[in-house]
Each structure stands twice: as C-alpha cells, then as structure tokens.
Design an enzyme around this catalytic site. Structure first.
Site, PDB file in Angstrom:
ATOM      1  N   GLU A 133     -12.278  -1.035  12.569  1.00  0.00           N
ATOM      2  CA  GLU A 133     -11.403  -2.161  13.148  1.00  0.00           C
ATOM      3  C   GLU A 133     -12.119  -2.530  14.403  1.00  0.00           C
ATOM      4  O   GLU A 133     -11.328  -2.899  15.055  1.00  0.00           O
ATOM      5  CB  GLU A 133      -9.919  -1.582  13.190  1.00  0.00           C
ATOM      6  CG  GLU A 133      -9.189  -1.351  11.992  1.00  0.00           C
ATOM      7  CD  GLU A 133      -7.914  -0.702  11.956  1.00  0.00           C
ATOM      8  OE1 GLU A 133      -6.949  -1.117  11.354  1.00  0.00           O
ATOM      9  OE2 GLU A 133      -7.580   0.078  12.858  1.00  0.00           O
ATOM     10  N   GLY A 158       0.809  -1.219   0.017  1.00  0.00           N
ATOM     11  CA  GLY A 158       0.040  -0.043  -0.148  1.00  0.00           C
ATOM     12  C   GLY A 158       0.908   1.298   0.032  1.00  0.00           C
ATOM     13  O   GLY A 158       2.030   1.066   0.375  1.00  0.00           O
ATOM     14  N   ALA A 159       0.337   2.415  -0.468  1.00  0.00           N
ATOM     15  CA  ALA A 159       0.940   3.559  -0.563  1.00  0.00           C
ATOM     16  C   ALA A 159      -0.230   4.702  -0.091  1.00  0.00           C
ATOM     17  O   ALA A 159      -0.097   5.854  -0.684  1.00  0.00           O
ATOM     18  CB  ALA A 159       1.354   3.860  -2.089  1.00  0.00           C
ATOM     19  N   GLY A 160      -0.946   4.227   0.845  1.00  0.00           N
ATOM     20  CA  GLY A 160      -1.696   5.256   1.698  1.00  0.00           C
ATOM     21  C   GLY A 160      -1.228   6.315   2.659  1.00  0.00           C
ATOM     22  O   GLY A 160       0.265   6.340   2.431  1.00  0.00           O
ATOM     23  N   GLY A 161      -1.785   6.602   3.776  1.00  0.00           N
ATOM     24  CA  GLY A 161      -1.119   7.352   4.830  1.00  0.00           C
ATOM     25  C   GLY A 161       0.164   6.667   5.490  1.00  0.00           C
ATOM     26  O   GLY A 161       1.162   7.177   5.409  1.00  0.00           O
ATOM     27  N   LYS A 176      -0.618  -0.307  23.225  1.00  0.00           N
ATOM     28  CA  LYS A 176      -1.303   0.365  22.217  1.00  0.00           C
ATOM     29  C   LYS A 176      -2.659  -0.107  22.005  1.00  0.00           C
ATOM     30  O   LYS A 176      -3.521   0.826  21.692  1.00  0.00           O
ATOM     31  CB  LYS A 176      -0.648   0.560  21.138  1.00  0.00           C
ATOM     32  CG  LYS A 176      -1.143   1.330  20.036  1.00  0.00           C
ATOM     33  CD  LYS A 176      -0.348   1.579  18.634  1.00  0.00           C
ATOM     34  CE  LYS A 176      -1.184   2.679  17.797  1.00  0.00           C
ATOM     35  NZ  LYS A 176      -0.360   2.692  16.471  1.00  0.00           N
ATOM     36  N   GLY A 191       1.584   3.466   4.831  1.00  0.00           N
ATOM     37  CA  GLY A 191       2.545   2.900   4.057  1.00  0.00           C
ATOM     38  C   GLY A 191       3.290   3.901   3.055  1.00  0.00           C
ATOM     39  O   GLY A 191       4.545   3.816   2.830  1.00  0.00           O
ATOM     40  N   ASN A 231      -2.786  -1.912  13.615  1.00  0.00           N
ATOM     41  CA  ASN A 231      -3.386  -1.839  14.872  1.00  0.00           C
ATOM     42  C   ASN A 231      -4.019  -3.189  15.593  1.00  0.00           C
ATOM     43  O   ASN A 231      -4.617  -3.984  14.824  1.00  0.00           O
ATOM     44  CB  ASN A 231      -4.610  -0.683  14.956  1.00  0.00           C
ATOM     45  CG  ASN A 231      -4.200   0.682  14.722  1.00  0.00           C
ATOM     46  OD1 ASN A 231      -3.036   1.238  15.029  1.00  0.00           O
ATOM     47  ND2 ASN A 231      -4.977   1.444  13.957  1.00  0.00           N
TER      48      ASN A 231
END
Length: 310
Positions: free
Chosen positions: A269, A7-10, A186, A12, A102
């Site tokens: 999620e 992925g190349a979202g926020g 977390k 990645g 997460n």
C-alpha cells in the site's frame, strides 16, 4: 440491519465473524475459492478472546439481489477499484460504506463513486491473519475495535444504529465525532514507521539498536507530524505516546505490515499511504526527505516486482 462484508480474510473475516457470532445479519462477499472454503468448513477464527467456528452466508457479486444497509469494506488499498466494482450492486439509495482501509485516499475515491453521503469514515485496530491453505483466521493480540463516524462529525441515526450493535458483540464499534482526525493520526504514524521499516528493511528493535537509529525514527515521525499540522489535524498525544513507547522498547519486534509485504514479495500500500502523504506534504510546502526516499524505494520495489511477474 443487513451488513455485507467485503472479503473474509484476516480483517473482514474476523470482524464479520464476530458480527455473525453476535446474531447480526451478515453476508460475506468473497471470491469463488474462499466461498467454497467457507461452504465446506464454515468460518473459523482462533482467538484468546474466544474462538469462532460456524457456518456463514457467502456470496459472489452476481448473487447480490438487493441493497444492504451497511457495506464493511476491508480490502487492501491496491484492490480498491475492484472492490468498488464488486460492491456497486449492493449499494442502494440508503446504503452506506464503512471502509476500514489504511490511509486517506479511499474516502475521496468512494465518495466519487457512490456519493458523499454514502461514505463513513473508519479505521480498525486488529491483529489477524488468514492461512489460505486451511482457511483459519488467527487473531493475535488484544486489539479488536473499529473507530468510525460521520465525516462531518455529526451523530446521525445510522451511526447510532451501528454503535447500538455493541451490546451483542465481543469487539467495539467506537463511534467518534473526530473520525477524520483519527484517520490522519493512524495514516501519518503508520506511513512514517512504514517508511523507516522499508528503508532499513528492519523492525523497530533492530533500528534502535544502532547508534543513529532512534534519531532516525524520531525524524521520520516528525515528518508525519508536520504534515498533520499543515492540514489542521495535529498528531494526538495518545498516538505520539504510542510511538515513543515503541521506540523506547529494547528489541521491539514491531514493524508495519508494509515491511512484511516487501519481504514476502507482495504488492504494498506504499503509494496509497507513503506516496499520498508525500503528495499532501508537497501541496502544503512541507519538506519530507525521509518519506520521499521511502516513496522512491517503494516505487522501485513495485516496478521490479511487476517486471519479475512478467
């Protein structure tokens, strides 16, 4: 070291972009639309810590010709099954997956698919979002680090090799010998606050502005602490201090991304984080009434969302 970033979202896109910026051999595994966008414009990140605008290597699953050394897995938890299918051709006998997803359940799922030795523990702290229309990633806030490590706490040549990249990077691969504890920290904190955000449909400042709000936040955080204690990973003072400071900040606009997903009508999620915490609590006989309510609220939300989508 050859690294494949799913992925190349926020998330990645930000961390993969910083790796590429530092001269690391990085390839992005992306869907066709994002691949075309990257081919036309390159990877673009805006950040107070330094902008990025550069061409990058992007491929689809069918283009994977050889195993990668490290696969950085940065998908949403609800996409995990598809993500594992996508990266399977990239996994060789010496490949390792570093998930920055997460929650906790992803570790068991990845180990079942690729073997226990092929999975590291990991998480990330970053504020970054992708504008789908422009393809630009906005990095906001100062956080940008990836705590990671072997799940058994050992320090091996492969994790040392990843940590050794830090000299060329603007973010930090934070090598931890207690990565499982960090992941519990977390997950429990995030799951607790997400429950409060979702149940009230409000940010922290709006909750604490009410007569019972602070007590409510303390109670849900105590449930998260109780689950951690039951599994031998007591919430650290650093994490507790973060939430106490957050709860004491008047008008805080803070909320987890789960609230934003609900408000935007997106998948959440919820089952992977809140649902999993409740199941783990039930297995140890820990009572979590607020988390259970949040689980139900999220289940109802998801059912209605899927019904509306047809």
């Amino acid at each position: 070291m050859r690294i494949l970033v799913l992925g190349a979202g926020g998330v990645g896109g930000y961390f993969g972009g910083r790796l590429a910026e530092g001269g690391v051999d990085v390839t992005f595994l992306v869907r066709p639309r994002r691949r075309a966008q990257l081919a036309e414009k390159g990877l673009i990140v805006t950040s107070k810590l330094g902008d990025i605008a550069m061409p990058v290597q992007a491929i689809g699953t069918a283009d994977i010709a050889a195993p990668y050394d490290v696969v950085l897995l940065s998908c949403k938890a609800y996409d995990l099954d598809d993500a594992m299918d996508a990266i399977a051709p990239a996994m060789g006998p010496d490949s390792v997956v570093l998930p920055v997803i997460n929650g906790l359940r992803q570790i068991e799922a990845l180990q079942a698919r690729f073997g226990k030795d092929a999975v590291l523990g990991g998480l990330c702290f970053v504020g970054a979002s992708l504008d789908p229309a422009t393809g630009i990633i906005d990095h906001f806030g100062p956080a940008h680090r990836i705590p990671f490590g072997e799940l058994d706490g050992s320090v091996t040549p492969r994790v040392e090799a990843i940590a050794a990249l830090n000299g060329a990077l603007k973010f930090e691969f934070e090598l931890r010998t207690d990565i499982v504890h960090a992941m519990w920290d977390k997950c429990a904190g995030q799951g607790s606050l997400s429950s409060a955000n979702v149940l009230t449909r409000s940010v922290v400042g709006d909750i604490t502005a009410t007569a019972s709000g602070r007590a409510f936040l303390d109670a849900v955080l105590a449930e998260g602490q109780a689950i951690c204690n039951a599994y031998g990973y007591p919430m650290t003072q650093q994490t507790l201090g973060f939430y106490v400071k957050l709860f004491e900040t008047p008008g805080s606009p803070f909320a987890t991304s789960m609230l934003r997903d609900v408000e935007d009508g997106k998948p959440t999620e919820g089952d992977h984080i809140v649902g999993d915490l409740v199941r783990r609590a039930e297995a140890k006989g820990v009572d979590t009434p607020i988390l259970r309510c949040a689980r139900t609220a999220l289940e109802v939300y998801e059912a209605k969302r899927l019904k509306a989508a047809g």
